[in-house]
Design a protein around this motif. Sequence first.
Motif, PDB file in Angstrom:
ATOM      1  N   ALA A  12      52.655 118.781  80.364  1.00 26.59           N
ATOM      2  CA  ALA A  12      51.556 119.639  79.903  1.00 26.59           C
ATOM      3  C   ALA A  12      51.946 121.115  79.976  1.00 26.59           C
ATOM      4  CB  ALA A  12      50.305 119.375  80.733  1.00 26.59           C
ATOM      5  N   PHE A  13      52.621 121.517  81.061  1.00 25.02           N
ATOM      6  CA  PHE A  13      53.109 122.902  81.162  1.00 25.02           C
ATOM      7  C   PHE A  13      54.074 123.201  80.026  1.00 25.02           C
ATOM      8  CE2 PHE A  13      52.434 122.810  85.996  1.00 25.02           C
ATOM      9  CZ  PHE A  13      51.198 123.433  85.883  1.00 25.02           C
ATOM     10  N   ALA A  14      54.992 122.280  79.760  1.00 23.77           N
ATOM     11  CA  ALA A  14      55.985 122.486  78.716  1.00 23.77           C
ATOM     12  C   ALA A  14      55.339 122.590  77.339  1.00 23.77           C
ATOM     13  CB  ALA A  14      57.013 121.355  78.739  1.00 23.77           C
ATOM     14  N   PHE A  38      60.451 123.759  86.192  1.00 21.96           N
ATOM     15  CA  PHE A  38      59.918 124.499  87.333  1.00 21.96           C
ATOM     16  C   PHE A  38      58.397 124.480  87.444  1.00 21.96           C
ATOM     17  CE2 PHE A  38      64.051 126.536  86.482  1.00 21.96           C
ATOM     18  CZ  PHE A  38      64.660 126.221  87.671  1.00 21.96           C
ATOM     19  N   GLY A  39      57.698 123.971  86.454  1.00 20.96           N
ATOM     20  CA  GLY A  39      56.255 123.764  86.515  1.00 20.96           C
ATOM     21  C   GLY A  39      55.430 125.017  86.676  1.00 20.96           C
ATOM     22  N   PRO A  40      54.574 125.061  87.707  1.00 20.49           N
ATOM     23  CA  PRO A  40      53.631 126.174  87.841  1.00 20.49           C
ATOM     24  C   PRO A  40      54.292 127.522  88.114  1.00 20.49           C
ATOM     25  CG  PRO A  40      53.503 124.719  89.734  1.00 20.49           C
ATOM     26  CD  PRO A  40      54.385 124.047  88.731  1.00 20.49           C
ATOM     27  N   ILE A  41      55.468 127.532  88.720  1.00 20.70           N
ATOM     28  CA  ILE A  41      56.147 128.810  88.951  1.00 20.70           C
ATOM     29  C   ILE A  41      56.552 129.426  87.609  1.00 20.70           C
ATOM     30  CG2 ILE A  41      58.206 129.878  89.929  1.00 20.70           C
ATOM     31  CD1 ILE A  41      57.922 128.020  92.296  1.00 20.70           C
ATOM     32  N   ALA A  42      57.081 128.619  86.700  1.00 20.34           N
ATOM     33  CA  ALA A  42      57.449 129.119  85.367  1.00 20.34           C
ATOM     34  C   ALA A  42      56.207 129.577  84.603  1.00 20.34           C
ATOM     35  CB  ALA A  42      58.195 128.045  84.593  1.00 20.34           C
ATOM     36  N   LEU A  43      55.118 128.841  84.742  1.00 25.20           N
ATOM     37  CA  LEU A  43      53.876 129.236  84.074  1.00 25.20           C
ATOM     38  C   LEU A  43      53.382 130.575  84.602  1.00 25.20           C
ATOM     39  CD1 LEU A  43      51.656 128.327  82.056  1.00 25.20           C
ATOM     40  CD2 LEU A  43      50.455 127.380  84.033  1.00 25.20           C
ATOM     41  N   GLY A  44      53.428 130.758  85.921  1.00 24.56           N
ATOM     42  CA  GLY A  44      53.015 132.034  86.502  1.00 24.56           C
ATOM     43  C   GLY A  44      53.883 133.187  86.046  1.00 24.56           C
ATOM     44  N   PHE A  47      53.018 134.051  82.482  1.00 23.55           N
ATOM     45  CA  PHE A  47      51.796 134.847  82.403  1.00 23.55           C
ATOM     46  C   PHE A  47      52.049 136.298  82.803  1.00 23.55           C
ATOM     47  CE2 PHE A  47      48.523 131.183  82.912  1.00 23.55           C
ATOM     48  CZ  PHE A  47      48.653 130.890  81.567  1.00 23.55           C
ATOM     49  N   ILE A  48      52.875 136.514  83.818  1.00 28.13           N
ATOM     50  CA  ILE A  48      53.189 137.882  84.243  1.00 28.13           C
ATOM     51  C   ILE A  48      53.913 138.616  83.122  1.00 28.13           C
ATOM     52  CG2 ILE A  48      54.590 139.256  85.831  1.00 28.13           C
ATOM     53  CD1 ILE A  48      53.998 137.052  87.954  1.00 28.13           C
ATOM     54  N   LYS A  49      54.877 137.962  82.484  1.00 27.19           N
ATOM     55  CA  LYS A  49      55.666 138.602  81.435  1.00 27.19           C
ATOM     56  C   LYS A  49      54.876 138.835  80.150  1.00 27.19           C
ATOM     57  CE  LYS A  49      60.018 137.949  80.910  1.00 27.19           C
ATOM     58  NZ  LYS A  49      60.450 139.275  81.233  1.00 27.19           N
ATOM     59  N   THR A  50      53.785 138.100  79.938  1.00 32.44           N
ATOM     60  CA  THR A  50      53.007 138.272  78.712  1.00 32.44           C
ATOM     61  C   THR A  50      51.752 139.107  78.919  1.00 32.44           C
ATOM     62  OG1 THR A  50      51.910 136.151  79.088  1.00 32.44           O
ATOM     63  CG2 THR A  50      53.851 136.150  77.664  1.00 32.44           C
ATOM     64  N   ILE A  59      48.829 132.160  90.187  1.00 36.57           N
ATOM     65  CA  ILE A  59      49.494 130.865  90.002  1.00 36.57           C
ATOM     66  C   ILE A  59      50.821 130.832  90.741  1.00 36.57           C
ATOM     67  CG2 ILE A  59      50.611 129.388  88.288  1.00 36.57           C
ATOM     68  CD1 ILE A  59      48.380 130.250  86.344  1.00 36.57           C
ATOM     69  N   THR A  60      51.604 131.897  90.638  1.00 37.91           N
ATOM     70  CA  THR A  60      52.914 131.935  91.289  1.00 37.91           C
ATOM     71  C   THR A  60      52.790 131.875  92.806  1.00 37.91           C
ATOM     72  OG1 THR A  60      53.771 133.238  89.439  1.00 37.91           O
ATOM     73  CG2 THR A  60      55.070 133.220  91.466  1.00 37.91           C
ATOM     74  N   ILE A  61      51.897 132.660  93.377  1.00 38.28           N
ATOM     75  CA  ILE A  61      51.734 132.678  94.832  1.00 38.28           C
ATOM     76  C   ILE A  61      51.219 131.333  95.337  1.00 38.28           C
ATOM     77  CG2 ILE A  61      50.374 133.698  96.706  1.00 38.28           C
ATOM     78  CD1 ILE A  61      50.661 136.387  95.172  1.00 38.28           C
ATOM     79  N   LEU A  62      50.239 130.751  94.657  1.00 35.17           N
ATOM     80  CA  LEU A  62      49.723 129.446  95.079  1.00 35.17           C
ATOM     81  C   LEU A  62      50.792 128.358  94.973  1.00 35.17           C
ATOM     82  CD1 LEU A  62      46.100 129.422  93.622  1.00 35.17           C
ATOM     83  CD2 LEU A  62      46.811 129.682  96.004  1.00 35.17           C
ATOM     84  N   ALA A  63      51.600 128.403  93.924  1.00 30.63           N
ATOM     85  CA  ALA A  63      52.670 127.410  93.782  1.00 30.63           C
ATOM     86  C   ALA A  63      53.701 127.546  94.894  1.00 30.63           C
ATOM     87  CB  ALA A  63      53.340 127.555  92.416  1.00 30.63           C
ATOM     88  N   ILE A  64      54.087 128.773  95.208  1.00 31.48           N
ATOM     89  CA  ILE A  64      55.065 128.992  96.279  1.00 31.48           C
ATOM     90  C   ILE A  64      54.491 128.548  97.619  1.00 31.48           C
ATOM     91  CG2 ILE A  64      56.294 130.779  97.565  1.00 31.48           C
ATOM     92  CD1 ILE A  64      56.684 132.216  94.857  1.00 31.48           C
TER      93      ILE A  64
END
Length: 86
Positions: A12-14, A38-44, A47-50, A59-64
């Motif tokens: 779903a992430f992909a 990498f799942g949610p880390i890549a998604l986070g 989102f940061i880059k866009t 998302i990144t902090i919660l995934a980590i």
Amino acid sequence: MESLIGFIISLAFAIFLFIDAPRHNKSRWLWAILGFIFGPIALGIYFIKTGRKVAGWIITILAILFYIVIIVVMVLAVALFANGFS
């Protein structure tokens, strides 16, 4: 069963990143592969880059934090099995 759920979530992430990446002039294949691996880390990070920085950081902090908790639980389980439960 758990691995099937993880596979579906990664897929779903992909798919989301594959569809959304061209809207922000990003490589759809690169972000789809990163999202699958990498799942949610890549998604986070995506989102940061866009420009969706708040959602991306959350998302990144919660995934980590989730990954750290999983690692700590696994280390404790190994320590308990190695030393016994007494």
